[in-house]
Design a protein around this motif. Structure first.
Motif, PDB file in Angstrom:
ATOM      1  N   LEU A   1      24.762  74.375  64.734  1.00  0.00           N
ATOM      2  CA  LEU A   1      24.711  73.381  63.659  1.00  0.00           C
ATOM      3  C   LEU A   1      23.286  72.945  63.362  1.00  0.00           C
ATOM      4  CD1 LEU A   1      27.790  71.160  64.574  1.00  0.00           C
ATOM      5  CD2 LEU A   1      27.540  72.592  62.544  1.00  0.00           C
ATOM      6  N   GLN A   2      22.463  72.829  64.396  1.00  0.00           N
ATOM      7  CA  GLN A   2      21.079  72.448  64.178  1.00  0.00           C
ATOM      8  C   GLN A   2      20.327  73.534  63.411  1.00  0.00           C
ATOM      9  OE1 GLN A   2      19.525  69.332  65.306  1.00  0.00           O
ATOM     10  NE2 GLN A   2      18.241  70.159  63.656  1.00  0.00           N
ATOM     11  N   THR A   3      20.597  74.799  63.737  1.00  0.00           N
ATOM     12  CA  THR A   3      19.967  75.909  63.006  1.00  0.00           C
ATOM     13  C   THR A   3      20.421  75.927  61.548  1.00  0.00           C
ATOM     14  OG1 THR A   3      19.888  77.219  65.050  1.00  0.00           O
ATOM     15  CG2 THR A   3      19.654  78.407  62.970  1.00  0.00           C
ATOM     16  N   GLN A   4      21.718  75.712  61.340  1.00  0.00           N
ATOM     17  CA  GLN A   4      22.222  75.668  59.963  1.00  0.00           C
ATOM     18  C   GLN A   4      21.614  74.501  59.187  1.00  0.00           C
ATOM     19  OE1 GLN A   4      26.461  75.468  60.474  1.00  0.00           O
ATOM     20  NE2 GLN A   4      26.704  77.689  60.660  1.00  0.00           N
ATOM     21  N   ALA A   5      21.504  73.355  59.841  1.00  0.00           N
ATOM     22  CA  ALA A   5      20.916  72.195  59.165  1.00  0.00           C
ATOM     23  C   ALA A   5      19.469  72.460  58.787  1.00  0.00           C
ATOM     24  CB  ALA A   5      21.021  70.964  60.060  1.00  0.00           C
ATOM     25  N   ASP A   6      18.709  73.071  59.671  1.00  0.00           N
ATOM     26  CA  ASP A   6      17.302  73.375  59.363  1.00  0.00           C
ATOM     27  C   ASP A   6      17.201  74.375  58.208  1.00  0.00           C
ATOM     28  OD1 ASP A   6      16.614  71.680  61.415  1.00  0.00           O
ATOM     29  OD2 ASP A   6      16.347  73.294  62.892  1.00  0.00           O
ATOM     30  N   SER A   7      18.091  75.381  58.216  1.00  0.00           N
ATOM     31  CA  SER A   7      18.036  76.395  57.149  1.00  0.00           C
ATOM     32  C   SER A   7      18.408  75.789  55.792  1.00  0.00           C
ATOM     33  CB  SER A   7      18.991  77.549  57.483  1.00  0.00           C
ATOM     34  OG  SER A   7      18.633  78.166  58.704  1.00  0.00           O
ATOM     35  N   VAL A   8      19.490  75.002  55.759  1.00  0.00           N
ATOM     36  CA  VAL A   8      19.922  74.398  54.490  1.00  0.00           C
ATOM     37  C   VAL A   8      18.887  73.394  54.006  1.00  0.00           C
ATOM     38  CG1 VAL A   8      21.696  72.980  53.388  1.00  0.00           C
ATOM     39  CG2 VAL A   8      22.357  74.788  54.978  1.00  0.00           C
TER      40      VAL A   8
ATOM     41  N   TYR B   1      24.273  70.214  52.743  1.00  0.00           N
ATOM     42  CA  TYR B   1      23.412  69.658  53.788  1.00  0.00           C
ATOM     43  C   TYR B   1      24.012  68.369  54.361  1.00  0.00           C
ATOM     44  CZ  TYR B   1      19.295  67.770  56.123  1.00  0.00           C
ATOM     45  OH  TYR B   1      18.430  67.254  57.053  1.00  0.00           O
ATOM     46  N   GLY B   2      24.591  67.546  53.496  1.00  0.00           N
ATOM     47  CA  GLY B   2      25.219  66.310  53.964  1.00  0.00           C
ATOM     48  C   GLY B   2      26.381  66.571  54.901  1.00  0.00           C
ATOM     49  N   GLU B   3      27.234  67.562  54.588  1.00  0.00           N
ATOM     50  CA  GLU B   3      28.354  67.903  55.468  1.00  0.00           C
ATOM     51  C   GLU B   3      27.879  68.438  56.811  1.00  0.00           C
ATOM     52  OE1 GLU B   3      31.604  67.455  55.143  1.00  0.00           O
ATOM     53  OE2 GLU B   3      31.244  66.366  53.277  1.00  0.00           O
ATOM     54  N   ILE B   4      26.837  69.272  56.760  1.00  0.00           N
ATOM     55  CA  ILE B   4      26.323  69.841  58.013  1.00  0.00           C
ATOM     56  C   ILE B   4      25.723  68.747  58.889  1.00  0.00           C
ATOM     57  CG2 ILE B   4      24.582  71.378  58.993  1.00  0.00           C
ATOM     58  CD1 ILE B   4      25.017  73.250  56.671  1.00  0.00           C
ATOM     59  N   VAL B   5      24.983  67.833  58.295  1.00  0.00           N
ATOM     60  CA  VAL B   5      24.390  66.739  59.069  1.00  0.00           C
ATOM     61  C   VAL B   5      25.484  65.863  59.671  1.00  0.00           C
ATOM     62  CG1 VAL B   5      23.019  64.626  58.885  1.00  0.00           C
ATOM     63  CG2 VAL B   5      22.226  66.727  57.793  1.00  0.00           C
ATOM     64  N   LYS B   6      26.558  65.648  58.936  1.00  0.00           N
ATOM     65  CA  LYS B   6      27.669  64.855  59.436  1.00  0.00           C
ATOM     66  C   LYS B   6      28.288  65.536  60.669  1.00  0.00           C
ATOM     67  CE  LYS B   6      30.708  64.262  56.326  1.00  0.00           C
ATOM     68  NZ  LYS B   6      31.408  63.837  55.079  1.00  0.00           N
ATOM     69  N   ASN B   7      28.543  66.835  60.559  1.00  0.00           N
ATOM     70  CA  ASN B   7      29.082  67.585  61.700  1.00  0.00           C
ATOM     71  C   ASN B   7      28.100  67.615  62.867  1.00  0.00           C
ATOM     72  OD1 ASN B   7      31.320  68.089  60.175  1.00  0.00           O
ATOM     73  ND2 ASN B   7      30.764  70.184  59.641  1.00  0.00           N
ATOM     74  N   LEU B   8      26.807  67.696  62.545  1.00  0.00           N
ATOM     75  CA  LEU B   8      25.779  67.753  63.582  1.00  0.00           C
ATOM     76  C   LEU B   8      25.751  66.465  64.399  1.00  0.00           C
ATOM     77  CD1 LEU B   8      23.370  69.184  64.917  1.00  0.00           C
ATOM     78  CD2 LEU B   8      21.915  68.234  63.116  1.00  0.00           C
ATOM     79  N   GLU B   9      25.848  65.328  63.753  1.00  0.00           N
ATOM     80  CA  GLU B   9      25.830  64.051  64.460  1.00  0.00           C
ATOM     81  C   GLU B   9      27.058  63.889  65.349  1.00  0.00           C
ATOM     82  OE1 GLU B   9      23.319  61.965  64.620  1.00  0.00           O
ATOM     83  OE2 GLU B   9      22.219  63.403  63.383  1.00  0.00           O
ATOM     84  N   ILE B  10      28.211  64.322  64.842  1.00  0.00           N
ATOM     85  CA  ILE B  10      29.423  64.249  65.664  1.00  0.00           C
ATOM     86  C   ILE B  10      29.310  65.189  66.862  1.00  0.00           C
ATOM     87  CG2 ILE B  10      31.912  64.666  65.677  1.00  0.00           C
ATOM     88  CD1 ILE B  10      31.984  63.816  62.777  1.00  0.00           C
TER      89      ILE B  10
END
Length: 355
Positions: free
Chosen positions: A232-239, A285-294
Motif C-alpha cells: 500500500l505504501q508503494t502504491q500510495a507513492d506511485s499514485v 490516491y484518497g482511497e489508497i491513503v485511507k487503506n494505508l492508514e487502516i
C-alpha cells in the motif's frame, strides 16, 4: 438334614490371620542381622549418591503472550466498513501462535538447534558447552567423532554427522531438560524453564531460546500485515507521483490559454482533460491513503508479542540430594528391597516344603 456352615473350609478366621502375622513378624525379627546390614549398606550408597551427584540448576523465564486486540480491531472494522473498506482484506493474523501453538514452537528442532548454535562465551558455542559438561563426546565416541567437528561453520556446510549430533542433542534437551508450561489455562502467562548441571549454560540457553522464539514469533505474525503495508505504501507513492504530474500538466494546459474565448470551447479541451485526470487520480490516491492508514493501525495492533515478566538471574535455584537425606533414602530403599526379597524367599521355601 445336613447342618449349614457359616464358613467354608478355604476361608480364614481372625485367629488364623493374627497367627500368620505373628509368624511373619517373628520371621523378620529373626532376620534382623540381614536387615541391619542392608540398612548400613543403604546408608553408604545414599551417602555416595549425594556426594557424587551434581546439583541441577533451574533457569526460568515467564512472560505474557500478547494475543492481539481483537475487540479494537472489531470496532475499527466496523468504522472501516462505513467508508467501504474491507479490513479483513488488509491482512490479519489467524491465531497461528495463539494458545498451545507457541508452546510447541519452543520445543521445535529448529528453535532448539538455532539456540544450540548460538555463541556462549570465549568463542565457544552453546552446543560445545553442552557436549563438554555432559561428556557427550565420550558417551558417543563409538558412533561419531565429536571433537573433530566444527559447529561454527554455516549450517548449510554441516555434514550428516554434525546434523545428527545437533538433532540428538536437541532431543535430549527437549525430553529431559526443557519445560514449557502454562500455569493457568485461563491466563496468557507462559513459563519456559531449563534444568541443567551447568549454571551458566542453563541461564544463557534459556535467555537465547526466548530471544530466538520471540524474533521468529514477531517476524511471522507481522509478516502478512507488513507485506500489505509495504504494498500500500508503494502504491500510495506511485499514485502520488502521478497526481503531482497531472497537476503540473493541468497547470501547463491552463497557462497556454490564459484568457480563453468563452465562445470557443476548443481552446479549453486540453485543460479540461488534465483537470479530469487530476480529479480521478486524487480520488484513487484518497482511497489508497485511507487503506494505508487502516493497515498501519492493523500492523501496530499485531506488533506487541511477548512481554517478559521474570528472567533468570544468578545464582539460579538448585535442587540436590543432601547428605543426610541421601543416607536416609538409601537406607529405606535398601531395607524395603531386602524385606521384599525375604518375603518371597520364605514363600518359595514354604511352597517347596508343602509340595
Amino acid at each position: 438334614m445336613a447342618t449349614s456352615k457359616h464358613f467354608s473350609d478355604n476361608q480364614f478366621t481372625l485367629k488364623q490371620v493374627v497367627k500368620n502375622l505373628q509368624e511373619w513378624l517373628a520371621y523378620f525379627i529373626g532376620q534382623w542381622k540381614i536387615l541391619v546390614a542392608a540398612g548400613v549398606i543403604g546408608l553408604g550408597f545414599g551417602a555416595l549418591y549425594s556426594i557424587f551427584t551434581k546439583p541441577v540448576f533451574h533457569a526460568e523465564t515467564s512472560f505474557v503472550l500478547e494475543e492481539g486486540d481483537s475487540a479494537g480491531r472489531g470496532q475499527m472494522a466496523g468504522l472501516a466498513s462505513l467508508v467501504g473498506v474491507n479490513l479483513g482484506s488488509l491482512g490479519g493474523t489467524s491465531g497461528l501462535f495463539q494458545g498451545d501453538n507457541i508452546m510447541e514452537l519452543y520445543k521445535s528442532d529448529r528453535m532448539l538447534s538455532e539456540t544450540l548454535l548460538s555463541p556462549f562465551e570465549g568463542g565457544e558455542l552453546l552446543i560445545d558447552r553442552f557436549v563438554s559438561f555432559e561428556e557427550i563426546d565420550e558417551k558417543w565416541s563409538n558412533k561419531v567423532d565429536i571433537p573433530s567437528m566444527d559447529f561454527s561453520v554455516p549450517r548449510d556446510q554441516f555434514t550428516v554427522d554434525q546434523d545428527s549430533v545437533v538433532k540428538q542433542v536437541s532431543k535430549l534437551i527437549r525430553e529431559k531438560q526443557l519445560g514449557v508450561t502454562k500455569p493457568d489455562r485461563k491466563l496468557t502467562i507462559l513459563q519456559v524453564s531449563i534444568s541443567s548441571k551447568d549454571e551458566k549454560f542453563a541461564k544463557v540457553f534459556n535467555e537465547t531460546l526466548v530471544e530466538k522464539v520471540n524474533s521468529f514469533y514477531f517476524d511471522t505474525k507481522t509478516k502478512k500485515t507488513g507485506e500489505n503495508l509495504r504494498i500500500l505504501q508503494t502504491q500510495a507513492d506511485s499514485v502520488r507521483k502521478i497526481l503531482d504530474e497531472s497537476i503540473g500538466a493541468y497547470a501547463t494546459a491552463s497557462d497556454r490559454v490564459p484568457n480563453a474565448n468563452p465562445l470557443l470551447s476548443r481552446a479549453t479541451v486540453e485543460s479540461k482533460k488534465r483537470q479530469i485526470d487530476v480529479q480521478a487520480t486524487g480520488a484513487v490516491y484518497g482511497e489508497i491513503v485511507k487503506n494505508l492508514e487502516i493497515a498501519k493501525v492493523n500492523h501496530r495492533n499485531n506488533s506487541p508479542l511477548i512481554q517478559v515478566i521474570d528472567s533468570p538471574i544468578l545464582p539460579l535455584p538448585r535442587s540436590e540430594t543432601r547428605l543426610v537425606k541421601g543416607m536416609v533414602l538409601g537406607s529405606i530403599l535398601t531395607g524395603l528391597t531386602v524385606l521384599v526379597f525375604l518375603y518371597f524367599r520364605r514363600l518359595f521355601r514354604k511352597h517347596v516344603e508343602e509340595s
